[in-house]
Scaffold this active site. Sequence first.
Site, PDB file in Angstrom:
ATOM      1  N   TYR A 221      -1.481   0.321  10.482  1.00  0.00           N
ATOM      2  CA  TYR A 221      -1.796  -0.380   9.229  1.00  0.00           C
ATOM      3  C   TYR A 221      -0.618  -0.277   8.251  1.00  0.00           C
ATOM      4  CZ  TYR A 221      -3.578  -1.083   4.538  1.00  0.00           C
ATOM      5  OH  TYR A 221      -3.718  -1.498   3.239  1.00  0.00           O
TER       6      TYR A 221
ATOM      7  N   THR B 140       0.818  -1.221   0.000  1.00  0.00           N
ATOM      8  CA  THR B 140       0.000   0.000   0.000  1.00  0.00           C
ATOM      9  C   THR B 140       0.848   1.266   0.000  1.00  0.00           C
ATOM     10  OG1 THR B 140      -1.486   1.311   1.407  1.00  0.00           O
ATOM     11  CG2 THR B 140      -0.123  -0.283   2.521  1.00  0.00           C
TER      12      THR B 140
END
Length: 342
Positions: A146, A122
């Site tokens: 995250y 990501t």
Amino acid sequence: MKYNMKRTVLVTGGGGYIGAHACKALAEAGYEPVTYDNLSYGHREHVLWGPFEYGDILDRERLDAVFEKHKPDAVMHFAAFAYVGESVTNPEKYYRNNVAGSLSILEAMIRHGVKDIVFSSTCATYGIPENLPISEDSPQKPINPYGRSKLMVEEMLADFGRAHRLRWIALRYFNAAGADEEGDIGEAHDPETHLIPLVLDAASGKRPSVTVFGTDYDTPDGTCVRDYKHVADLASAHVLALKAIQEGMAPRAFNLGNGSGYSVREVIEEAERITGRAISTEWGARREGDPARLIASATDAREILGWVSARPGLNQMVGTAWTWHCKNNLSAAAHLSKDTAS
Ligand code: UDP
């Protein structure tokens, strides 16, 4: 080595948004995807290409049984939690599933002699960028658990590559958007936090309005700019990455984005145009941790992987998402009226 057989790919999280689209792309490219999913967020009804195996990535015995049964040639690893806010309040959930879960997958690969993996990473691994567009060698300084959990897995991949000759490519997505053009699968998060589905919910009356998080950013219209990429284009990049690994490309990461961005306001305007409805909009405060602009440099994916973006327009992303939204909500409404009738 299997000859004259379809190459089998174990797809963890194949019931999720990007995983399901990757399964379709794999099947279309002649691979057999085997979905491995615990359905905590994935959808059984989105597993339409290849077999389904229920299981958790932390379950060693179950993984062994599935590796033994399907003898995959490669792994595509999507299974992960991806709510940034939740990762701040419940980091243990993210480190357990995203980090320990990925370790469990890598260990299973080593036990079963599988060497090739495409990993779903990501742009959150970059944190707040110093320069735009963001290239793969930009500093990775994630600002939430995250992003850190995904960066840790990238680092594990590099270590496993050196120690065990694991062959890997990490794909760093920016904002996935849109839905399958045939309308088979699409975005269905619960809870939904992403802009485009929320805007379409507001267009269809499923939600009363959408709130814009911040109107005073240093951007042309004051709202945040993001690099949206059609999910089917993301899926095709996974197949190219897998082929590149199988042809011997050295391990590395690639950004997947358009190289240009759209503001929140532009997304809402496009949704109003496509749906033909006025969208009730509230102009709210900034969301913590949101940078003003995130734009990828995806030059390497284009030039080295040969990635072609077949659906670059915001109209294609919002248009396919709207088709999916209408179909999905129509079938939900039909179920509801059937339940009420019985
Ligand atoms: N956003 C918004 N309202 C919402 C959800 C998102 O204004 O209800 C904005 C958010 O601040 C960001 C952009 O829309 O600038 C995309 O957010 P999303 O959560 O879809 O993806 P992210 O960029 O966080 O991965």
